[in-house]
Scaffold this active site. Sequence first.
Site, mmCIF file in Angstrom:
data_model
loop_
_atom_site.group_PDB
_atom_site.id
_atom_site.type_symbol
_atom_site.label_atom_id
_atom_site.label_comp_id
_atom_site.label_asym_id
_atom_site.label_seq_id
_atom_site.Cartn_x
_atom_site.Cartn_y
_atom_site.Cartn_z
ATOM 1 N N LYS A 262 -13.896 14.232 15.204
ATOM 2 C CA LYS A 262 -13.546 13.020 15.754
ATOM 3 C C LYS A 262 -12.507 12.665 16.740
ATOM 4 C CE LYS A 262 -14.441 10.750 11.105
ATOM 5 N NZ LYS A 262 -14.278 9.721 10.021
ATOM 6 N N ASP B 207 -15.102 3.257 11.231
ATOM 7 C CA ASP B 207 -14.374 3.471 10.119
ATOM 8 C C ASP B 207 -13.269 2.478 9.853
ATOM 9 O OD1 ASP B 207 -15.518 6.096 9.370
ATOM 10 O OD2 ASP B 207 -14.047 7.023 10.519
ATOM 11 N N GLY C 80 -1.783 8.940 2.182
ATOM 12 C CA GLY C 80 -2.575 9.701 3.031
ATOM 13 C C GLY C 80 -2.142 9.482 4.669
ATOM 14 N N ALA C 81 -2.306 10.617 5.349
ATOM 15 C CA ALA C 81 -1.972 10.395 6.977
ATOM 16 C C ALA C 81 -3.086 11.287 7.803
ATOM 17 C CB ALA C 81 -0.505 10.802 6.981
ATOM 18 N N GLY D 253 -7.300 11.386 9.047
ATOM 19 C CA GLY D 253 -8.110 10.630 10.144
ATOM 20 C C GLY D 253 -8.398 9.253 9.296
ATOM 21 N N ALA D 254 -8.870 9.192 8.253
ATOM 22 C CA ALA D 254 -9.306 8.088 7.589
ATOM 23 C C ALA D 254 -8.121 7.202 7.513
ATOM 24 C CB ALA D 254 -10.088 8.365 6.093
ATOM 25 N N ASN E 129 2.691 10.532 2.132
ATOM 26 C CA ASN E 129 1.637 11.617 2.255
ATOM 27 C C ASN E 129 2.187 13.002 1.804
ATOM 28 O OD1 ASN E 129 -0.808 12.523 3.474
ATOM 29 N ND2 ASN E 129 0.168 13.686 5.048
ATOM 30 N N PRO F 104 5.063 15.821 5.183
ATOM 31 C CA PRO F 104 6.250 14.642 5.526
ATOM 32 C C PRO F 104 5.925 14.635 7.187
ATOM 33 C CG PRO F 104 7.268 16.321 4.415
ATOM 34 C CD PRO F 104 5.786 17.017 4.462
ATOM 35 N N ILE G 87 -11.077 5.430 -1.308
ATOM 36 C CA ILE G 87 -12.255 5.528 -0.066
ATOM 37 C C ILE G 87 -12.911 6.796 -0.453
ATOM 38 C CG2 ILE G 87 -10.784 4.365 1.653
ATOM 39 C CD1 ILE G 87 -10.490 7.150 3.250
ATOM 40 N N GLY H 175 -15.243 3.712 -2.836
ATOM 41 C CA GLY H 175 -15.711 4.182 -1.584
ATOM 42 C C GLY H 175 -16.673 3.970 -0.908
HETATM 43 P P1 NDP Z 1 -8.047 14.185 6.642
HETATM 44 O O1 NDP Z 1 -8.524 15.996 6.287
HETATM 45 O O2 NDP Z 1 -7.986 13.974 8.075
HETATM 46 O O3 NDP Z 1 -6.908 13.949 5.696
HETATM 47 C C1 NDP Z 1 -6.741 14.336 4.252
HETATM 48 C C2 NDP Z 1 -5.633 13.616 3.731
HETATM 49 O O4 NDP Z 1 -5.733 13.983 2.056
HETATM 50 C C3 NDP Z 1 -4.264 14.007 4.073
HETATM 51 O O5 NDP Z 1 -3.454 12.800 4.099
HETATM 52 C C4 NDP Z 1 -3.985 15.030 3.249
HETATM 53 O O6 NDP Z 1 -2.513 15.352 3.160
HETATM 54 C C5 NDP Z 1 -4.460 14.614 2.104
HETATM 55 N N1 NDP Z 1 -4.690 15.701 0.917
HETATM 56 C C6 NDP Z 1 -5.583 16.651 1.045
HETATM 57 N N2 NDP Z 1 -5.450 17.337 -0.159
HETATM 58 C C7 NDP Z 1 -4.455 16.751 -0.889
HETATM 59 C C8 NDP Z 1 -3.779 17.135 -2.274
HETATM 60 N N3 NDP Z 1 -4.322 18.079 -2.959
HETATM 61 N N4 NDP Z 1 -2.817 16.561 -2.617
HETATM 62 C C9 NDP Z 1 -1.933 15.585 -1.811
HETATM 63 N N5 NDP Z 1 -2.750 15.128 -0.562
HETATM 64 C C10 NDP Z 1 -3.868 15.715 -0.152
HETATM 65 O O7 NDP Z 1 -9.553 13.577 5.763
HETATM 66 P P2 NDP Z 1 -9.988 12.192 5.914
HETATM 67 O O8 NDP Z 1 -8.663 11.250 6.343
HETATM 68 O O9 NDP Z 1 -11.098 12.113 7.093
HETATM 69 O O10 NDP Z 1 -10.530 11.955 4.576
HETATM 70 C C11 NDP Z 1 -9.710 11.659 3.466
HETATM 71 C C12 NDP Z 1 -10.815 11.071 2.231
HETATM 72 O O11 NDP Z 1 -11.511 10.301 2.591
HETATM 73 C C13 NDP Z 1 -11.672 12.124 2.124
HETATM 74 O O12 NDP Z 1 -12.239 12.306 0.705
HETATM 75 C C14 NDP Z 1 -13.238 11.657 2.629
HETATM 76 O O13 NDP Z 1 -14.193 12.372 2.067
HETATM 77 C C15 NDP Z 1 -12.800 10.099 2.360
HETATM 78 N N6 NDP Z 1 -13.394 9.500 3.435
HETATM 79 C C16 NDP Z 1 -14.230 8.464 2.952
HETATM 80 C C17 NDP Z 1 -14.759 7.644 3.970
HETATM 81 C C18 NDP Z 1 -15.753 6.466 3.485
HETATM 82 O O14 NDP Z 1 -16.516 5.795 4.154
HETATM 83 N N7 NDP Z 1 -15.559 6.018 2.025
HETATM 84 C C19 NDP Z 1 -14.649 7.835 5.206
HETATM 85 C C20 NDP Z 1 -13.664 8.762 5.941
HETATM 86 C C21 NDP Z 1 -13.219 9.582 4.718
HETATM 87 P P3 NDP Z 1 -1.767 16.386 4.159
HETATM 88 O O15 NDP Z 1 -1.648 15.712 5.325
HETATM 89 O O16 NDP Z 1 -0.652 16.779 3.289
HETATM 90 O O17 NDP Z 1 -2.767 17.546 4.255
#
Ligand code: NDP
Length: 295
Positions: A68, A104, A127-128, A130-131, A150, A153, A212, A235
Site C-alpha cells: 500500500k 479504506d 492498532g497503528a 495501515g488500516a 498499540n 509503542p 474491522i 468488519g
Molecule cells: P498491519 O499489519 O498494518 O497492522 C497490524 C496491527 O495489528 C498492528 O497495529 C499490530 O501491532 C497489531 N497486531 C497484530 N498482531 C497483534 C497481537 N498478537 N497483539 C496485539 N496487536 C497485534 O495490518 P492492517 O492494519 O492492514 O490490518 C489490520 C487488521 O484489519 C487485519 O486483521 C485486516 O484483515 C483487517 N482489515 C480489515 C479491513 C476491512 O475492510 N474490514 C481493511 C483492512 C484491514 P504492532 O504494531 O505491535 O505490530
Amino acid sequence: MINAHTELYGIIGNPVRHSLSPIIHNGAFRRIGLNAVYLAFEVKDLREAMSGIRELGVRGLSVTIPFKTEILPYLDCIEDVAGKIRAVNTLTVKAGKLVGYNTDCCGALEALEEKTDLRGKKVILLGAGGAARAIGFGLKERGCRVAIFNRSPHRAELLAEELGCEHHPLSSFSEMDGNILINATSVGMHPRDGESPVPKEVLREGMVVMDIVYRPLKTRLLQEAQKQGCLTIDGLEMLARQGAGQLDIWTEGKHEIGRIKEDLRKVLEAETVLKRRDPIVLAHTLADTKTMERC
Ligand code: NDP
C-alpha cells in the site's frame, strides 16, 4: 463471456489467496453487465509487476499488504486523501496514467457514520498499522478526539505524532475511555478467533464498537460488546464499502453496497459452516445450492 474485449482488473498483494475482493468485484461486474474480470495476483517483486500494467492494458487494481505504501513511487498521480495518508489501496489506469486512491478511509468512516454522529466523539483506536492509519486520519478530519493504543509503542508514537493525538500501550485498559472503540489490530482474526484485544470491562453500555476484522464476522470482541449493550459494527461493513468505493472509481458510477454485502456475508457464513477459507472453492459451493442446503 470472457472474450478478446474483456477488461482486466485485479488485486496485487502477498499473501492474496485469502482475498474476498474477487467475490466483490466479479459479482458487481456481472450485475452491471461489464465485460470485465477481476483476478488475484500474488506478487513477489512489485517493480516487475508494475512494469507490465500499462502495456497489458490492465484497467484497475486493488492494492493490499505489503504494497500500500511501497506502490507510491510507481504512480503518476495520487488523489488527495491517499496522498495525506500515504497509502494507496486502489489504482486506476486513465489515459495511460496510473492514479492512486485510498478507499479504506471512507469505507470505515461511512460504516461508522451510518450508526453514529462522529462530531466531538472520543475514539479509542486499537492498532497503528495501515488500516488504523487510514481510519485515524479520517477520524481526525471529522474532528474526533482520538487515542491510539498499540502493542508496539514506537509505531503508536509515530502515528500519534502524525495525527496529533495521544497514544498508549495496548495493555493500558484503564486509559480506554471513549464513546467509540475501533479494533484495527488483527487480534481476534482466524485462527485466533477466541481472542479479544480488550477485556469486556472496557466495553460500556451505549458505546459504539467496530471491529474491522471480518474473519470471523462475529469476533469475540463483538460478541462481548453485544452482551454489554454496545452498538456493534462488523468488519464486513468496511470491507463492502471500500470495495464499493473502488467500483465507483473504476466505473465512474455509484454502487450500492446491499448486493456486495449479501455476496460477502454468504461467503463468510459458508466459511464458518464449512471451516474452509478458500473463496474460490466457496464461490463454487455458493453456486451449488444443493451443497448449501446440506450445510
Ligand atoms: P498491519 O499489519 O498494518 O497492522 C497490524 C496491527 O495489528 C498492528 O497495529 C499490530 O501491532 C497489531 N497486531 C497484530 N498482531 C497483534 C497481537 N498478537 N497483539 C496485539 N496487536 C497485534 O495490518 P492492517 O492494519 O492492514 O490490518 C489490520 C487488521 O484489519 C487485519 O486483521 C485486516 O484483515 C483487517 N482489515 C480489515 C479491513 C476491512 O475492510 N474490514 C481493511 C483492512 C484491514 P504492532 O504494531 O505491535 O505490530
